[in-house]
Design a protein around this motif. Structure first.
Motif, PDB file in Angstrom:
ATOM      1  N   ALA A 147      14.267   0.847   8.341  1.00 28.33           N
ATOM      2  CA  ALA A 147      15.135   1.481   9.335  1.00 28.33           C
ATOM      3  C   ALA A 147      14.819   1.037  10.755  1.00 28.33           C
ATOM      4  O   ALA A 147      13.699   0.579  11.041  1.00 28.33           O
ATOM      5  CB  ALA A 147      14.981   2.990   9.253  1.00 28.33           C
ATOM      6  N   ILE A 148      15.805   1.171  11.608  1.00 31.58           N
ATOM      7  CA  ILE A 148      15.595   1.010  13.041  1.00 31.58           C
ATOM      8  C   ILE A 148      15.548   2.416  13.633  1.00 31.58           C
ATOM      9  O   ILE A 148      16.448   3.218  13.427  1.00 31.58           O
ATOM     10  CB  ILE A 148      16.719   0.180  13.670  1.00 31.58           C
ATOM     11  N   THR A 149      14.476   2.701  14.348  1.00 33.98           N
ATOM     12  CA  THR A 149      14.271   4.062  14.846  1.00 33.98           C
ATOM     13  C   THR A 149      15.262   4.380  15.971  1.00 33.98           C
ATOM     14  O   THR A 149      15.932   3.481  16.492  1.00 33.98           O
ATOM     15  CB  THR A 149      12.846   4.235  15.393  1.00 33.98           C
ATOM     16  N   ASP A 150      15.300   5.659  16.340  1.00 36.84           N
ATOM     17  CA  ASP A 150      16.181   6.071  17.447  1.00 36.84           C
ATOM     18  C   ASP A 150      15.803   5.350  18.737  1.00 36.84           C
ATOM     19  O   ASP A 150      16.639   5.116  19.606  1.00 36.84           O
ATOM     20  CB  ASP A 150      16.072   7.586  17.669  1.00 36.84           C
ATOM     21  N   ALA A 151      14.511   5.028  18.863  1.00 40.24           N
ATOM     22  CA  ALA A 151      14.062   4.335  20.079  1.00 40.24           C
ATOM     23  C   ALA A 151      14.380   2.846  20.025  1.00 40.24           C
ATOM     24  O   ALA A 151      14.084   2.117  20.965  1.00 40.24           O
ATOM     25  CB  ALA A 151      12.560   4.541  20.256  1.00 40.24           C
ATOM     26  N   GLY A 152      14.985   2.381  18.918  1.00 44.71           N
ATOM     27  CA  GLY A 152      15.389   0.979  18.846  1.00 44.71           C
ATOM     28  C   GLY A 152      14.334   0.062  18.259  1.00 44.71           C
ATOM     29  O   GLY A 152      14.489  -1.147  18.292  1.00 44.71           O
ATOM     30  N   HIS A 153      13.241   0.630  17.714  1.00 42.64           N
ATOM     31  CA  HIS A 153      12.203  -0.211  17.130  1.00 42.64           C
ATOM     32  C   HIS A 153      12.483  -0.408  15.647  1.00 42.64           C
ATOM     33  O   HIS A 153      12.895   0.523  14.962  1.00 42.64           O
ATOM     34  CB  HIS A 153      10.824   0.419  17.303  1.00 42.64           C
ATOM     35  N   PHE A 154      12.209  -1.606  15.175  1.00 40.00           N
ATOM     36  CA  PHE A 154      12.375  -1.880  13.755  1.00 40.00           C
ATOM     37  C   PHE A 154      11.194  -1.286  13.002  1.00 40.00           C
ATOM     38  O   PHE A 154      10.043  -1.536  13.350  1.00 40.00           O
ATOM     39  CB  PHE A 154      12.458  -3.388  13.543  1.00 40.00           C
ATOM     40  N   GLY A 155      11.478  -0.475  12.009  1.00 41.63           N
ATOM     41  CA  GLY A 155      10.412   0.221  11.283  1.00 41.63           C
ATOM     42  C   GLY A 155       9.579  -0.693  10.416  1.00 41.63           C
ATOM     43  O   GLY A 155       8.502  -0.327   9.979  1.00 41.63           O
ATOM     44  N   GLY A 156      10.061  -1.903  10.124  1.00 39.08           N
ATOM     45  CA  GLY A 156       9.296  -2.849   9.332  1.00 39.08           C
ATOM     46  C   GLY A 156       9.240  -2.436   7.865  1.00 39.08           C
ATOM     47  O   GLY A 156      10.168  -1.829   7.334  1.00 39.08           O
ATOM     48  N   ILE A 157       8.137  -2.765   7.254  1.00 40.29           N
ATOM     49  CA  ILE A 157       7.962  -2.429   5.832  1.00 40.29           C
ATOM     50  C   ILE A 157       7.527  -0.974   5.737  1.00 40.29           C
ATOM     51  O   ILE A 157       6.670  -0.529   6.500  1.00 40.29           O
ATOM     52  CB  ILE A 157       6.908  -3.367   5.208  1.00 40.29           C
ATOM     53  N   PRO A 158       8.103  -0.215   4.805  1.00 39.52           N
ATOM     54  CA  PRO A 158       7.771   1.218   4.765  1.00 39.52           C
ATOM     55  C   PRO A 158       6.307   1.458   4.409  1.00 39.52           C
ATOM     56  O   PRO A 158       5.671   0.655   3.727  1.00 39.52           O
ATOM     57  CB  PRO A 158       8.697   1.765   3.683  1.00 39.52           C
ATOM     58  N   LYS A 159       5.812   2.587   4.903  1.00 39.42           N
ATOM     59  CA  LYS A 159       4.440   2.990   4.605  1.00 39.42           C
ATOM     60  C   LYS A 159       4.382   3.518   3.178  1.00 39.42           C
ATOM     61  O   LYS A 159       5.399   3.826   2.557  1.00 39.42           O
ATOM     62  CB  LYS A 159       3.990   4.082   5.580  1.00 39.42           C
ATOM     63  N   ILE A 160       3.157   3.695   2.696  1.00 38.32           N
ATOM     64  CA  ILE A 160       2.956   4.131   1.318  1.00 38.32           C
ATOM     65  C   ILE A 160       3.516   5.539   1.101  1.00 38.32           C
ATOM     66  O   ILE A 160       3.918   5.903  -0.009  1.00 38.32           O
ATOM     67  CB  ILE A 160       1.445   4.064   0.944  1.00 38.32           C
ATOM     68  N   ASP A 161       3.561   6.335   2.184  1.00 33.93           N
ATOM     69  CA  ASP A 161       4.131   7.685   2.054  1.00 33.93           C
ATOM     70  C   ASP A 161       5.575   7.628   1.579  1.00 33.93           C
ATOM     71  O   ASP A 161       6.035   8.497   0.832  1.00 33.93           O
ATOM     72  CB  ASP A 161       4.080   8.411   3.402  1.00 33.93           C
ATOM     73  N   LYS A 187      -1.898   6.906  -5.229  1.00 32.05           N
ATOM     74  CA  LYS A 187      -2.863   7.995  -5.441  1.00 32.05           C
ATOM     75  C   LYS A 187      -4.048   7.937  -4.475  1.00 32.05           C
ATOM     76  O   LYS A 187      -4.436   8.964  -3.925  1.00 32.05           O
ATOM     77  CB  LYS A 187      -3.328   7.992  -6.902  1.00 32.05           C
ATOM     78  N   PRO A 188      -4.630   6.745  -4.216  1.00 34.09           N
ATOM     79  CA  PRO A 188      -5.723   6.721  -3.213  1.00 34.09           C
ATOM     80  C   PRO A 188      -5.218   6.819  -1.768  1.00 34.09           C
ATOM     81  O   PRO A 188      -6.009   6.924  -0.841  1.00 34.09           O
ATOM     82  CB  PRO A 188      -6.381   5.353  -3.435  1.00 34.09           C
ATOM     83  N   GLY A 189      -3.883   6.751  -1.596  1.00 35.07           N
ATOM     84  CA  GLY A 189      -3.336   6.823  -0.234  1.00 35.07           C
ATOM     85  C   GLY A 189      -3.578   5.567   0.571  1.00 35.07           C
ATOM     86  O   GLY A 189      -3.651   5.606   1.798  1.00 35.07           O
ATOM     87  N   ARG A 190      -3.708   4.426  -0.101  1.00 38.58           N
ATOM     88  CA  ARG A 190      -3.933   3.149   0.589  1.00 38.58           C
ATOM     89  C   ARG A 190      -2.601   2.459   0.856  1.00 38.58           C
ATOM     90  O   ARG A 190      -1.684   2.520   0.048  1.00 38.58           O
ATOM     91  CB  ARG A 190      -4.790   2.222  -0.267  1.00 38.58           C
ATOM     92  N   GLU A 191      -2.532   1.817   2.005  1.00 33.52           N
ATOM     93  CA  GLU A 191      -1.327   1.035   2.292  1.00 33.52           C
ATOM     94  C   GLU A 191      -1.345  -0.255   1.471  1.00 33.52           C
ATOM     95  O   GLU A 191      -2.419  -0.846   1.266  1.00 33.52           O
ATOM     96  CB  GLU A 191      -1.254   0.678   3.784  1.00 33.52           C
ATOM     97  N   GLU A 203       1.703   0.478  15.072  1.00 30.01           N
ATOM     98  CA  GLU A 203       2.784   1.442  15.229  1.00 30.01           C
ATOM     99  C   GLU A 203       3.062   1.685  16.711  1.00 30.01           C
ATOM    100  O   GLU A 203       2.127   1.822  17.509  1.00 30.01           O
ATOM    101  CB  GLU A 203       2.399   2.755  14.555  1.00 30.01           C
ATOM    102  N   ILE A 204       4.332   1.725  17.056  1.00 28.85           N
ATOM    103  CA  ILE A 204       4.715   1.987  18.442  1.00 28.85           C
ATOM    104  C   ILE A 204       4.964   3.479  18.602  1.00 28.85           C
ATOM    105  O   ILE A 204       5.779   4.068  17.888  1.00 28.85           O
ATOM    106  CB  ILE A 204       5.965   1.179  18.817  1.00 28.85           C
ATOM    107  N   THR A 205       4.223   4.088  19.507  1.00 31.94           N
ATOM    108  CA  THR A 205       4.363   5.532  19.728  1.00 31.94           C
ATOM    109  C   THR A 205       4.520   5.805  21.218  1.00 31.94           C
ATOM    110  O   THR A 205       4.276   4.932  22.049  1.00 31.94           O
ATOM    111  CB  THR A 205       3.125   6.293  19.213  1.00 31.94           C
TER     112      THR A 205
END
Lengths: 179, 638
Positions: free
Chosen positions: A57-71, A96-100, B49-51
């Motif tokens: 996704a592209i965020t509201d601030a216009g930044h490209f979110g890139g590859i999604p996080k493990i979450d 399960k280990p919460g690793r990216e 991450e940009i914050t």
């Protein structure tokens, strides 16, 4: 032989051409497999029905979110939902280990370049496929080809950017893309 | 075909020719150039991450709100906060824009030192404790009073009679002299003001307090009384060019005209009539060269120009104490028409000038304090120890025998209480956004507490103040993230603290019931009037200080080329002084001396020389209760 010298010269010439055109790309790049197999086709197919923007996704601030996080992955894959070995590996090793996931990046840019997905998507109205081809419907992730000298992955060249900018009649000055 | 030496050369020649018809040389050149961008020692922006984070600037007392764009938690761009109720500013000054780069300055102090020799912070604490033990008087000079760190200094002073807490002149705001006269802390009501009578205040080129006036320039008339054509003078509606150090005479003459013409509307001002009786406009015209009609016209414009304010310069010593009183008195003369708001009872801090001369054995300095070295020397006992607590080398670290490295801005959490001249009280926190660039530092307040053996920390004081503000349950909290305002009473203590940590600012209510007592007018009119008149210069030149921030040509359009000359070691003067460009001159008066290079500038009046604040401080004298500028003799350096 009358033209022996010329023949030797031609052999040297041909050898250089062969090495330069065929040998160099094989030597210059090393290929790396992604840590986990991933099928865009499954995720964007009828059964799952996701769109590109759901993960990239592209965020509201216009930044490209890139590859999604493990979450993001964990939202659906807290436990395996298929019998896929790749999915099992994703869940066991990363979710399960919460690793990216240390994804290999196909499009890492040199430091002197800036690129805005937001401008190309929102202002130029480009479709993802125009640059990324049929990546979104591919069944397997391609190998990442990393240049042994520069450390960057094989990706689009500046000439391709210039060609598109020229076609769209947008700026092709140095500062359009370079810092 | 035989492998002969000649064939090998033929093959190599063919291969060499052929390689230029392949992408190999160009590709290798390209890749090597890209590789060279990533050499380990080449600085490169972080990836991550940009914050967006919100904090406040602590470079000066304005305390501007900051929106920090961070990459991988490191700030990479700072911008102002639109609608910030505490500072009233929407843009940052040039220094604020680059504040996140300052911790990486090459000149940063990295280790403590004792008498020039490297030492650890613990060794510096032990050394100061030993000096304090044998001392009769220890002074802590606070360059920015009002913070939680200042509470620690007060606690230290209260714990032991030998410790004294003093503040730097100029740190108490532009309204300080008016507050001293009335016993009430005053705020400058920038929202209402229609006429600004400025005696050298950097209204249009300063930042701390007058900077707020810059935001709404179109709403008021500006009369600038200043010896040189500063940017404020250049863009003022009226510029009264006066000789240096005669601003107080003009202020006194304006008061004289107001009494004469019945323009005074305050009963409490009657006691001032006799004080300025001798400062007639005719006498002021004789001293300053400003025509009588201009002085009378200025008095009428100030008295009848709607809510008005008279402001003195930021540098406390430019006018001297009497000059500052003459300017502050003008606000009292117009009574309710002064654009001021009473903030509450005055909390009077002792100033450095108030300390008995030759009495200080140990002087600890926190923050930039514009004081003339001649004054500091007079306060110190022979063999006294000066301790400079600073992140960067400055005039105090060169004077000090013990230097202690402090964390730089944005490296540690600070509290910001807003300008002392603001109409409302405010409180916010400046977060530690930057990873410390120096390993071992200690905040000045924590160092002083350790040296004094007082068990207090800035962090604990900060928590206590936050709890105290919350307990009052008045005022509102402005959340920088979404621009919303909520009543403090509607927030729990934890929510309030969390909001402050996220960059919110608490703004107190307007104080409505502040009782003003009798005004303490100067008792000796003759002495007062005499002190306003500058000393004769003889053959020397009158020195004018360049006030406000230096111009930054890359970040602002409004600057004069000659302003760029006002660097350290440079004095500007009119060509009629008879000096050639670049001449090395010796500056000398009764208080100090120094060398400088001459820059000729026809925009300066004849007989006037201008130097930067740092250079001018060395030539400032100290009176009984204040310090002031003095005339300087100039001659070619031998």
């Amino acid at each position: 032989m009358k033209h022996a010298g010329l023949v030797v010269f031609a052999v040297g010439f041909a050898s250089a051409l062969a090495a330069g055109w065929a040998g160099l790309p094989r030597v210059l790049y090393r290929t790396e497999a992604q840590p986990v197999g991933f099928s865009h086709k499954v995720h964007t197919g009828e059964k799952v029905g996701m769109a590109c923007n759901d993960c990239h996704a592209i965020t509201d601030a216009g930044h490209f979110g890139g590859i999604p996080k493990i979450d993001k992955c964990a939202g659906c894959h807290a436990e395996p939902v298929t019998t896929s070995a790749d999915e099992k590996r994703l869940v066991e090793r990363f979710v399960k280990p919460g690793r990216e996931v240390p994804w290999g990046v196909y499009a890492r840019q040199p430091q002197n370049v800036r690129f805005s997905h937001a401008i190309h998507q929102n202002l130029a109205k480009l479709k993802c496929e125009q640059c990324h081809g049929q990546h979104g419907t591919s069944d397997k992730l391609p190998l990442v080809r990393v240049n042994r000298i520069s450390g960057y992955a094989h990706t689009m060249k500046m000439s391709e950017c210039e060609q598109c900018h020229a076609e769209k009649r947008v700026g092709t000055t140095c500062q359009s893309c370079h810092k | 075909m035989e492998t002969t030496r000649r064939n090998i050369f033929r093959f190599a020649a063919g291969a060499s020719a052929g390689v230029f018809f392949t992408p190999a040389p160009w590709k290798l050149l390209d890749d090597v150039s890209v590789w060279s961008q990533n050499w380990s020692w080449i600085a490169r922006p972080l990836r991550g991450e940009i914050t967006e984070k919100f904090t406040a600037c602590t470079l000066c007392g304005a305390g501007c709100g900051i929106r920090a764009r961070c990459v991988a938690d490191q700030p990479c761009r700072l911008t102002g906060l639109a609608g910030d109720p505490a500072s009233g500013r929407t843009r940052l000054c040039p220094a604020g824009i680059g504040a996140h780069q300052l911790p990486y300055a090459p000149s940063r102090l990295r280790t403590a030192s004792i008498n020039g020799k490297p030492a650890t912070i613990d060794e510096a604490v032990v050394e100061v404790m030993a000096r304090v033990k044998s001392a009769n008087r220890v002074a802590v000079l606070d360059g920015r009073p009002g913070r939680c760190a200042s509470d620690i200094y007060r606690a230290v002073a209260a714990s032991d009679k030998k410790w004294h807490y003093v503040v730097a002149p100029g740190s108490t705001g532009l309204m300080a002299e008016m507050s001293r006269l009335t016993g009430v802390a005053w705020g400058l009501d920038t929202e209402r003001v229609k006429t600004v009578l400025s005696f050298g205040a950097p209204v249009l080129h300063g930042w701390e307090m007058p900077g707020k006036l810059l935001e709404r320039r179109a709403d008021y008339r500006l009369i600038q009384v200043e010896p040189v054509q500063s940017r404020t003078a250049a863009f003022a509606d009226t510029w009264l060019a006066v000789p240096p150090h005669t601003e107080g005479v003009i202020a006194g003459a304006i008061a004289n005209v107001m009494f004469r013409d019945g323009l005074v509307s305050c009963d409490a001002a009657a006691g001032y009539r006799n004080v300025v009786a001798s400062l007639t406009p005719e006498r002021a015209a004789e001293i300053s060269g400003v025509p009588v009609a201009r002085i009378e016209e200025t008095a009428r414009a100030f008295a009848s120009g709607g809510p008005a304010i008279a402001l003195g310069p930021v540098e406390a010593g430019t006018l001297g104490r009497e000059g500052a009183i003459a300017v502050a008195a003008l606000n009292l003369l117009i009574g309710d028409r002064a654009a001021v708001v009473a903030r509450g009872p005055l909390v009077l801090n002792a100033e450095f000038a108030d300390i008995e001369e030759g009495s200080v054995d140990v002087l600890l300095i926190d923050g930039a304090a514009p004081l003339p070295p001649s004054l500091v020397r007079r306060k110190l006992r022979a063999g006294a120890c000066v301790v400079a607590l600073s992140a960067f080398p400055d005039e105090w670290t060169t004077l000090a025998s013990i230097v202690v490295p402090a964390p730089a801005w944005m490296e540690f959490r600070e509290d910001v209480t807003g300008s002392p001249d603001a109409v409302r009280n405010s409180f916010r926190l400046a977060a530690a956004l930057v990873k410390p660039a120096v390993d071992r530092t200690i905040t000045p307040a924590d160092f002083v507490a350790r040296a004094a053996g007082v068990d207090k920390t800035v962090a604990a004081e900060m928590d206590a103040r936050i709890a105290a503000i919350h307990a009052r349950r008045v005022g509102e909290v402005y959340k920088a993230g979404d621009g919303s305002r909520v009543e403090l009473a509607s927030l729990s203590a934890d929510d309030f603290k969390a909001a402050l940590n996220d960059g919110a600012v608490w703004v107190g209510p307007l104080e409505k019931k502040v009782r003003t007592g009798a005004v303490k007018w100067p008792s000796d009119a003759a002495t007062f009037a005499r002190a306003l008149v500058p000393e004769s210069t003889g053959d020397g030149l009158m020195l004018a200080v360049r006030s406000g921030m230096p111009p930054v040509p890359l970040l602002g359009k409004l600057y004069q080329e000659s302003e760029l000359y006002a660097a350290a070691g440079i004095v500007r003067m009119n060509p009629v002084a008879g000096m050639a460009e670049g001449t090395r001159v010796e500056l000398r008066n009764a208080f100090g001396s120094g060398n400088a290079s001459v820059r000729l500038d026809a925009s300066l009046p004849a007989g006037v020389m201008q130097a930067s604040n740092d250079a001018a401080l060395k030539l400032c004298g100290a009176g009984s209760d204040a310090w002031r500028m003095a005339a300087v003799n100039v001659r070619r350096a031998s």
